[in-house]
Each structure stands twice: as structure tokens, then as C-alpha cells.
Design an enzyme around this catalytic site. Sequence first.
Site, PDB file in Angstrom:
ATOM      1  N   CYS A  53       0.836  -1.200   0.000  1.00 19.67           N
ATOM      2  CA  CYS A  53       0.000   0.000   0.000  1.00 19.67           C
ATOM      3  C   CYS A  53       0.869   1.246   0.000  1.00 19.67           C
ATOM      4  O   CYS A  53       1.873   1.300   0.713  1.00 19.67           O
ATOM      5  CB  CYS A  53      -0.903  -0.019   1.232  1.00 19.67           C
ATOM      6  SG  CYS A  53      -2.073   1.337   1.297  1.00 19.67           S
ATOM      7  N   HIS A  95      -9.476  -3.604  -1.261  1.00 21.21           N
ATOM      8  CA  HIS A  95      -8.372  -2.875  -0.618  1.00 21.21           C
ATOM      9  C   HIS A  95      -8.694  -1.378  -0.567  1.00 21.21           C
ATOM     10  O   HIS A  95      -8.544  -0.739   0.474  1.00 21.21           O
ATOM     11  CB  HIS A  95      -7.081  -3.138  -1.411  1.00 21.21           C
ATOM     12  CG  HIS A  95      -5.890  -2.407  -0.918  1.00 21.21           C
ATOM     13  ND1 HIS A  95      -4.890  -3.026  -0.201  1.00 21.21           N
ATOM     14  CD2 HIS A  95      -5.525  -1.112  -1.024  1.00 21.21           C
ATOM     15  CE1 HIS A  95      -3.961  -2.141   0.099  1.00 21.21           C
ATOM     16  NE2 HIS A  95      -4.323  -0.969  -0.396  1.00 21.21           N
ATOM     17  N   GLU A  96      -9.151  -0.837  -1.698  1.00 13.58           N
ATOM     18  CA  GLU A  96      -9.447   0.603  -1.749  1.00 13.58           C
ATOM     19  C   GLU A  96     -10.691   0.950  -0.936  1.00 13.58           C
ATOM     20  O   GLU A  96     -10.724   1.993  -0.273  1.00 13.58           O
ATOM     21  CB  GLU A  96      -9.581   1.070  -3.200  1.00 13.58           C
ATOM     22  CG  GLU A  96      -8.325   0.889  -4.037  1.00 13.58           C
ATOM     23  CD  GLU A  96      -7.069   1.502  -3.434  1.00 13.58           C
ATOM     24  OE1 GLU A  96      -7.168   2.480  -2.668  1.00 13.58           O
ATOM     25  OE2 GLU A  96      -5.977   0.993  -3.740  1.00 13.58           O
ATOM     26  N   HIS A  99      -9.892   1.563   2.610  1.00 12.99           N
ATOM     27  CA  HIS A  99      -9.410   2.925   2.904  1.00 12.99           C
ATOM     28  C   HIS A  99     -10.570   3.868   3.201  1.00 12.99           C
ATOM     29  O   HIS A  99     -10.455   4.751   4.055  1.00 12.99           O
ATOM     30  CB  HIS A  99      -8.596   3.489   1.740  1.00 12.99           C
ATOM     31  CG  HIS A  99      -7.229   2.932   1.619  1.00 12.99           C
ATOM     32  ND1 HIS A  99      -6.278   3.035   2.614  1.00 12.99           N
ATOM     33  CD2 HIS A  99      -6.630   2.255   0.604  1.00 12.99           C
ATOM     34  CE1 HIS A  99      -5.167   2.458   2.228  1.00 12.99           C
ATOM     35  NE2 HIS A  99      -5.346   1.971   1.016  1.00 12.99           N
TER      36      HIS A  99
END
Length: 127
Positions: A53, A95-96, A99
Site C-alpha cells: 500500500c 483494498h481501496e 481505505h
Amino acid sequence: LAAPQVFIPLRIIIVASKPNKRYPFAPFMQPLAMINPQILWQAEETLCGWEGCLSVPGLRSQVKRPQQIRVRYLDRHGIQHETDYSDFVARIILHECDHLDGKLFLDRLDDTDEVITEEAFQALFPD
């Protein structure tokens, strides 16, 4: 990339993929903006895959994620889409989206002893 990573407090992610040094087996995918993405469904089948990341430079680990997902989102023109994604692209989206919820891939690990440096990762997969 997720908007909060660049200090923009919006639920927007940019998803793109192409083979590169960090992910040599990544598929090619044109950049796609997803506004207010919602994960509607996740497969029970999971896959472990390497993640790193930009928010945690220099570290990598295997992360278990669902193999397939269904996502509802608005595109940059405000048009709603509901699309299924699998494998590496599903991993990117999850994954995004993490965030957007204040999570990093490190928060998904059961054992932080499995985290390695980028240098160690590159040694595992030399050119």
C-alpha cells in the site's frame, strides 16, 4: 487509490490494473472511478494474495480476500452500475474500499509476523 489517501474526504476510489514491478501478474484494466462504492455481495471462497500500500510504504503481506464480489457504484457521470469482479481486480476494489472505512491491509492480518519488506518481496519474485 482512495480519495482519503490524498486527504479528500469523499467516498471515491480509482481502480486500475496493469502488470508492473510490484504486481507483475496483474491484468490490464483501464482506470475506473467508483463513487460511493458499496460491496453488495462477497463470495465465501477466498484467496490469499500479496498486498502492499502507498499508505504503508515498503511493506507487503499475504491477505485473504473473497475471490468474487459484486459492487454498486456511480461512475464519474453519475450513472449507477452494479458489476461483478473477481480475483486481482476484486482484491484492488476491496483494498481501496477499506481505505474509505479507515482500514489498511495490515488490519486484515491474523499474524503480523507474516509482513515482509518490499526488498524481501522482490527477492521472492526476481525479474
